[in-house]
Structure formats: C-alpha cells, structure tokens
Design a protein around this motif. Sequence first.
Motif, short mmCIF file in Angstrom:
data_model
loop_
_atom_site.label_atom_id
_atom_site.label_comp_id
_atom_site.label_asym_id
_atom_site.label_seq_id
_atom_site.Cartn_x
_atom_site.Cartn_y
_atom_site.Cartn_z
N ILE A 157 4.47 -1.42 -2.04
CA ILE A 157 4.45 -1.95 -0.67
C ILE A 157 3.58 -3.20 -0.58
O ILE A 157 3.92 -4.16 0.12
N LEU A 158 2.47 -3.21 -1.32
CA LEU A 158 1.55 -4.35 -1.26
C LEU A 158 1.97 -5.49 -2.19
O LEU A 158 1.41 -6.58 -2.12
N GLY A 159 2.94 -5.22 -3.08
CA GLY A 159 3.31 -6.23 -4.07
C GLY A 159 2.28 -6.36 -5.15
O GLY A 159 2.06 -7.46 -5.69
N GLY A 160 1.63 -5.23 -5.50
CA GLY A 160 0.53 -5.27 -6.45
C GLY A 160 0.82 -4.57 -7.76
O GLY A 160 1.92 -4.08 -8.00
N VAL A 161 -0.20 -4.52 -8.60
CA VAL A 161 -0.16 -3.89 -9.91
C VAL A 161 -0.79 -2.51 -9.79
O VAL A 161 -1.82 -2.35 -9.13
N TYR A 162 -0.18 -1.53 -10.43
CA TYR A 162 -0.74 -0.17 -10.43
C TYR A 162 -1.58 0.05 -11.68
O TYR A 162 -1.17 -0.28 -12.80
N GLU A 163 -2.80 0.61 -11.51
CA GLU A 163 -3.67 1.01 -12.62
C GLU A 163 -4.23 2.39 -12.30
O GLU A 163 -4.18 2.86 -11.16
N GLU A 164 -4.80 3.06 -13.31
CA GLU A 164 -5.36 4.39 -13.06
C GLU A 164 -6.56 4.66 -13.96
O GLU A 164 -6.67 4.10 -15.05
N ILE A 165 -7.46 5.51 -13.45
CA ILE A 165 -8.59 6.04 -14.22
C ILE A 165 -8.43 7.55 -14.24
O ILE A 165 -8.29 8.18 -13.18
#
Length: 296
Positions: free
Chosen positions: A254-262
């Motif tokens: 929705i934000l047009g962003g990149v997904y990352e995770e910890i």
Amino acid sequence: MSEDLPGRLIEIDGLSTHVVTEGSGPPVMLLAALGSNWFDLDQLADALSSSFTVIRFDRPGYGASEALSRDTWPTLDGEVRRISGVLDALAIDEPVVIAAHSMSSMYAEAFAREHPDRTAGVLMIDGTFVMFPWRVLPTALRVRNCHRAVAVAELLRLPQLLGAAAHDSVYPTPPTGYTAAQRFWICQVFGRADMLRATLVENAAFPTISLDLIALRERDDRTVRAAVTVLAALPAAGLWLRWWRWRHRRYAQILGGVYEEISPANHLVVAQHPADTAFYVERLARRAGHTPPVGP
C-alpha cells in the motif's frame, strides 16, 4: 538522586515539548510507540548517532513534555504539525529519514504524504496498519472515560506504587541493560499520572486517527513518494508469524515500500534488538541517498 534532563524544552504548537538531539550527519527522526518515551529509544539512538543527527521528542504527556488539556486529544493533523514544529525549531530544512515504531507509523506516513519535500525516507518499525477501520464510541466519550480511570488510579496511588515495575512489565531489558540515569527517568516518568493518562488518551484517539489516515490516503491517491521500508518483528514460528508477515507485506504494498523482517523478535524490537533495527535505518538511508559525506 537527581539527574539533569537530557535535551531541551521547546515550545511546539503551544506546548512545552521535550526534544533530544545527538550525533552529527544527515537527520534521522525517531518516533516512539504508544506508551513510550525518549529513553526507550536510547540504545537505538546510540547505534545511529555516529553517522546521523538523531532527533527524538516526547509527545504531549509523555517523558518531559507538557500534557494536552483535558478537553483535547491527539489527532493526525496535530502530530504532523508537531513533527514539522520540531524540525523547524531545530532549523532542519533538509529532508529527514523518519523511523517510526508501532502506532507512530501512522504519524510518519501522514507527514510523508503531506510534506514530501521534507521526507527522505520512512521506516515503519512493526508499524500499525489497520485493515478494517472501526469506531464504536465517540472519541470525546472514550477520552472522558480515560480521565475517569486515571482519577481512580491517582486516588489509589497506582502510578507511584508501580512506577518502574509498570515499565519493566512491558519493555524488554535492552542487551546492554539500563544505566543509572535511565533507571532514574523510568521511575520518574512512570511514577506520574500524566504518563498513564497520555497512553490511555492516545489509545482512545486511535480509531479516529486511523480513519483520518485512511481518508488522507484516499485523497492523496498514490503511494508514499519517499523511500519506504516496512520492518516486521516476527516470532520464530507459529500461525502468528504467517499472519503478521502477510499483513506487513500488504502494508508495504500500500505504501509502495520494501518489506523487511527481524526474527525472532517481539513488537518492542527497538529495545530488544536496537543494533539490528539501526541496520535497517541505515539501509533505508542509503537507498534514499541520505548518507553522511565521505571524509577526505
């Protein structure tokens, strides 16, 4: 025991606001979660301050900031103005990277949409993404109920009796532990009714803030124009992991962003894994071209 208050007090939108800056380099603003204060971001700020000018401030009623009057509550527009006011007071006119934890991601998104010229990038740290907005009771009634609850808590002296125990029951101890100064301020802030009131009132205003953000997205009719990373804090295994991962990937879309995770991590990842969180702030800053100049 007494401690000098770090940072300074600045009048923002008519309220005395506690602002802490440290380090040097391109500006990075850290926004704390619901119920969090400047000291909850100390370890993250320390990890960033060698490369960036790190800015933190307490929202009304939190930390050392003046509380809102009892007939008002946080709003999306008000928090966007507060972010702008802090940057103006610090004479920061270049675009800033904002790293926003939990509910404050809503304020960061709104700021990025309304002030794209002042936003280099936004990191949503286990941010708040509401898929199905709701509002049962009017905000004014919810806020009045909060004040009634705090009045009872004050009568029973609960803030003074619980103090730091209330903080420690929620927040994980950072990897390096707490300094004596941090312990002092945790006891001072969590021993005040203002801290409890600010948390309850901001939570009471949440449905309205959420609806206002959704309306802003619809008016803006586009993804956020700055570089965006959505950083999810995930458990090691289980159904919750799958749901949380899917939810945050949808948020990034929705934000047009990149997904990352910890992972493994819990929602209070800024205290649990400050160095890892700083890594993703730095990675976003590089992607946004928001990096310190190379020395001679």
